[in-house]
Structure formats: C-alpha cells, structure tokens
Design a protein around this motif. Sequence first.
Motif, PDB file in Angstrom:
ATOM      1  N   GLN A 268      -2.172   9.357  -2.120  1.00  0.00           N
ATOM      2  CA  GLN A 268      -2.529   8.792  -0.830  1.00  0.00           C
ATOM      3  C   GLN A 268      -3.832   8.004  -0.866  1.00  0.00           C
TER       4      GLN A 268
ATOM      5  N   ASN B 186       0.845   4.275  -2.781  1.00  0.00           N
ATOM      6  CA  ASN B 186       0.624   5.662  -2.372  1.00  0.00           C
ATOM      7  C   ASN B 186       1.760   6.555  -2.837  1.00  0.00           C
TER       8      ASN B 186
ATOM      9  N   THR C  37       0.830  -1.207   0.000  1.00  0.00           N
ATOM     10  CA  THR C  37       0.000   0.000   0.000  1.00  0.00           C
ATOM     11  C   THR C  37       0.864   1.256   0.000  1.00  0.00           C
TER      12      THR C  37
END
Length: 805
Positions: A184, A179, A175
């Motif tokens: 984000q 991002n 993740t």
Amino acid sequence: MESRRSRGLARFFRQVHALFLKNLSFQRRNARTNAAIAAFPVLLCVLLVSIQHVVDGELERPPWRCGCQGTRCGIQYSTPIQALSCAVPVPPRWPALVQVPATELRARTHLHPRSCNASENCPATVLYTGQNHQLAEGLGKLLFPPVPIRHALLPNVLNSSNYLDEFSRIVSASTAYLNLFRGQNMQMRLEYLKEMPKSAIPMRLDLTTLLDALFFTWTVQLLLPVILTYLVYEKEQRLRLMMKMHGLKDAPYWLISYAYFLSLSTAYIMLFMISGSVIGLDIFRLNSYIIQSMFYFICINLQIVLAFLLASFFSSIKTASVIGYIYVFGASLLGEALLKISIEDDTFPRLWLVAMELIPGFSLYRGIYELSEYAAAGRNMGKPGMRWAELNDPVNGMKDVMILMSIEWIILLVLAFFLDHRPAWQPLFLFRFLSTNHSSPSKKPNKLKRGFRRVHVDTKSDVFLERKVVKQLLKDMDMRNMIICHNLKKVYRGKNGNPDKNAVRGLSLALRKGQCFGMLGPNGAGKTSFINMMIGLVKPTCGTAYIHGMNLRTDMNEIYANIGVCPQHDLLWETLSGREHLMFYGRLKNLTGAALTQAVEESLKSVNLFQSSFGDKTVSKYSGGMKRRLSVAIALIGNPKVIYMDEPSTGLDSRSRHDLWNIIKRAKKDCTIILTTHSMQEAEELCDRIGIFINGNFHCIGTPKELKARYGSTRILTITTSPEHEEAVERLVSRLSPGYTRVYSVSGTQKFALPRLEVGLEAVFGAVEVARRAFPVLGWGVADATLEDVFVRVAKEARAFDVLS
C-alpha cells in the motif's frame, strides 16, 4: 669481319628478346629511380602515420586533455572542450524540475501587462507542441504549483476538464497496480535525472577519414605522368624511330613496354596495400583483398593504356608532364567536389553518373569512394568491410565501375595501338582532308594542293641524263640491288601567312650496289629533307622511291630491316654503354651468339671505342666525337643493304676522320651508301658519284673528276712576291691570259684564276720564269680547280638563276 650474306629480318620473339635485354640494362642503370617510384606509396603511408602521431600528441596536451586541478582531474575542472574527453563514472543527479526562467528574463507577450517586469509578477511562458492541447494542459497542472495559468488563445484550444479527469483515472489505475504487487505504501515518484556513465574518450582526429578517397586517388594516379613522360621521352629523342629504322616492329615494343609498366605499377600498388595494411588503414584492412586486387589491377591497366593513348598527342616531355599532373590532381579534385555529390544524391540520374565515370580518373575515384565508405561502416559498426556479397547491393557502385573500366580498357587499348601503329608521317583518318600527302606519284604538280606552285627544275645535261636512266629502269622494272628515286618532292606548308617551302623539287636518282653517293649543298638546301624521306621520317609530297624493289610509300617496315642510319644528331640512350647499344641493334639485325659478339667487338675496334674500355662506359660519359663514332658503328652493324649517313664526320678529329673513311670504304663494297657532307675532302675521298644539291634541286651529278673537268674551267695560279712588285705580277698575268680574274691579294701573295682553254701549263711555267728574272719570286704554284671551286661556281650560278627566274 662477319659474313656478308643477308640474314633476313629478326623474328618476333628475337626482337622481344633483344628489347627485353636492352630494357633490362636500361632499368638496371635506373634501379634507384625505379625503387624510389615503387617505394613512394610506402613513404606516403609513413608520412601519414607520422602526421597522425603528431596530431594525436597535440590533442593530448592541456588545451584538449581533460582538465585537472592539482592531482584531481575531472569534468568539474574542465572547459567545455576538455569535458568531451573526461571520464564520468558517476554522473551527477539533476532535479526532476522544469527550469523556469528568472523573472527578469521572462518574455512579455500581448497577454501580459507591460508593467509585469516592474512588479516582478510576469508569468512564465511554457511552450508545448502537438495537437492534443487537453493532455498538455492537464500535465501542466500536475507539474506546476497551484498558481494561475494562462494560455494563448490559439485555435483548437479545448476545455480540458474532461481530459484531466481521464488523466486522473489513469494515474489512479497505475497507483492501484503498484499497490497490488508492492504494497500500500508504494508510490510512483520522479526524484531526479542523470546521464549514463562514460569512460574517458581521448580527442582524436582521423586523417584517413578526412583525406579518404581524394588522397588515395591522387596516390594511385601518380604513376600516369611517370609512364607518359617515359613514352614521350623516347618519342621526343626519336629513340623509338631509331629502333624502328633498324627493324624493330611495333608489337615487340608494345609487349615489352607494357610488361615493364605493368610490373612497375603492380609493385607500386602492392607496396601501397601492404604498407597501408601494416600501419592499420581501414580501407585496406577491412575490405576484401581479392576485391581490392581486382579493382587496382584493372585500374593500373587502364592507366597504362591511357598513357599510351596520350603519348600519341605529345612531342614534348615538359608539356606531357604538365598535362599529366594537371589531369591527376584535377580529376581527383573534381571527383571530390562534383562526383561525390552526385553519388550521394539519390535523385541524380544514373545514366549521367555512368557518363561521368567514363573519365578514368572519375571511375577510379568512385571505386575508392565505395571502399572507403564500406571501411568506415565496418569500423563504426564492428563489421567487416566490402565482401563479394556486397557487390550485388544496388547502392554499391563497385561492380558497375569494374565492368565499365574493363570495357574502357579494351577499347582504349585498340585505339592507342592504332594511333601508335600508324607511320610517323601518316595523319589521323579523322583529319585526312587536312593532309598534303598523296599516295599516287603519277599525279601532276598542279593537282597536288591549292597553294602549291610549279617549280622550275634546271635540266642540265647530267641531271637530265639521270632522269632518263631512272625512267628507263622503271620501265624495265630493273630494281634489283638498286636505289631508284623518282620525282621526289617535299613541300612544307607555310604558316601564319608565310609562303610554302619547297624543300625537295622533283629529285630523280639511280644508285647501284657498291656505290657511295655524296650530296653536297649549303645549309637549307634540302639534303636532310631528302634523307628524312628515305628513312621514313617524313612522307613525300609527291613521287616515290624504290629500295631493292621495295616501295618507299607502302613497304617501309620491310625497308627498315634492310637499312642502317647515322642521323645528323646522335640518337642514343645516355644510361646505356656503347657495347649495349651495339648488342641491341645487332640482335635486331638477326645476329646471335658468337657472330653477334664478334660483330660488336669488331665494331668497337673499328671506331676506336675498344681501347680504355670506352665501350663499357655509359654514353653520358662520351665526348661528342665518341658519340658520333658510335652512331656510325650502329649504322654499319648487321651489314645493311643501304646506309644513310647525314654528316657522319662532324666533330671528329683528323685521325678519327681518316679511320672512319677507311671503315666506309670497306663497307660500301657490299651495300649502297648515301651521305651528306660539307667536307669537300671527305666527298672526294669517299664518293664514287657526287650531286651538288641547291634549293631542292640537283644542279650537277657525276664523279669528282667529271665535275672538276666539266665545271672547273680554270687554273689557279698563286705567286708570292714583295708588295711593291704586285702590279708587275698582275701585268704579266694579263699578258698571259686577258680573261684572268684576281681572286685575292694579301701582302704580296696574289691568287689568279686563269681560263683553262686560254692557258696551258707550258705558258704558265714560261711566265713564271720571266717573272723570276725580273724580280724576286718568293713562292708560286699552279693547280687545277678543286671540288670546292666547283661547288662555289655551281652555287653562284644557281643563285643567279634563281634571281633571274
């Protein structure tokens, strides 16, 4: 008539030319049959395409076609079978969820209470595989909602808390990576699953894939029974032997026959390959045509040689045909059921596979199997099939098959020629110990074979004198322009417990050029057996014969070039004309050009086949008498030194019989003629010497006058009166000759046999004159014994002698 000088034996190329022209005429008459054979593979390919078209049409019908409802068609309106042929341009989405079974369908285990179904609180059991139970348990907790999770107490089940922490770290790292590059708000989410889009795939059943090597092996081998039947037909009808007896050698026959079968087979295979390529069969279209041509060329040559080899063991067309078709279909089916499994099994010994491929049908199947496999691979992968480079592939057996078939072709060619080249009466060397044949004529009868019994030969004065003449000629080696038979014997072995049959018992005979010798005898006396020995049909059990100095046992090929034969049964090609027969046999006798044409024309005229163009009509349209006359003409053409005629006038009318007698009288001036007959008139008209042959022996030999003088010791008196005067006539005859014999008495007609030594012609005339004064005499006649009377008397004496002995 043509010159009577000896023309010698026709040489190799002249015999090849004669046989080629004969076969050309024969095949021209059978053009439709040949065309049908050559076009058979084309018809098979057309039939295959037609069946494929019908099958494809059936698969386009609703039971197989993509389902429709009204004007809308699609997978949603189709059965599972129809759905296979539907186009799916936009596949539906599938939820990315694990399909948990309904509560009532959940399985109960020893970990679950028995009342869970009733409470509808049975846990779902999800199976997993693998050794890392920690990873599976961690993933399971992420996929399923937070509900209690139970697991089976299986070995190697470990505490998964540490692994779950590790998995969480991996997910967090992934993740964070997204991002960093995408912002984000970027998340890794699995929303749905779906298939790849596909176009419409119509249902299709490829027959060539299903039939494959089996169908093509059948098709290629179907020529074997055709070739085998043709070869056995000439053998069964004795046409081959008839040609050989007129001088045809084995080499020209093999060359022309092999060339014809090779031409027919080549046309057959070429049409098969061309038609298969045109209709789009991948086995022909994708593989190299050079490799295919080499493979099929070797196959058809091996097939021809195999037919020649098999023909040596058959004498019946029906048997040969049945065995041929059994071999074709049996070898193909066994190849599909047995050889194919062995090829696809990598552990099967290669040596055993090569041993199986020694059978020509199996090697053919293996080659076609390799071609079909490469064609299938090329079709599925979009590449060409077998090429030269693939022959070095260790998995590819095509190279080994072609080498094996080539070696086998050469070996079987030599073996087939050896079996065919031997004389018709010579046994196989493997079974020589079973033979009753003996090459030395000087062996004693009791040394011949166990089971042979001594036979008594009646040595009458004329027969004994003939034996002395033969021995003297052999001692002086005077064999020029003569036929000398020395102690010829033929014994047929008894079968199934029956005694041996002594067909010819020590025959000795000497004939000079210009003589016509007649053999008289009842049926079964051995006349035909003697002729068969003289023309090479059977080998003598003992003794030999010399024809113009050539030994019957060792020089049969040279003898064939100097004899003419009119066999007991007509040996003719039904589809050839009389002229074509005479042209062929005339060429074998070394006649060419104008001499050949003149000889054929004169032969046709002499046997009354020139009129009404009978000479140009096929033999199948001839009557029995016309066929017989043609057989006589064939025997006489080319002026042979010796002519054998076995009952030549059988089936002829009176006029044709007398014309034939005139032909034989003219022919015997420059040759020796041996004929057998049942006609006493024919024997007396034609024969310079006659031998009465009974039970395998000559019982008398001499000219017709000598035989009648020696054995015709009676005069035949025939008187016709009223029935009431029969006794008076008999009393008169008894006074004339006490030793009289009444032959018959029918309605006043009486026939008496009077001893020749007791009664003179003057006494007979006086007795008849006395009878005419005493009562009316309606008719009378006196004659010396006829040849028929001589034959009947000798036959009775021989029968009585056999009974006493």
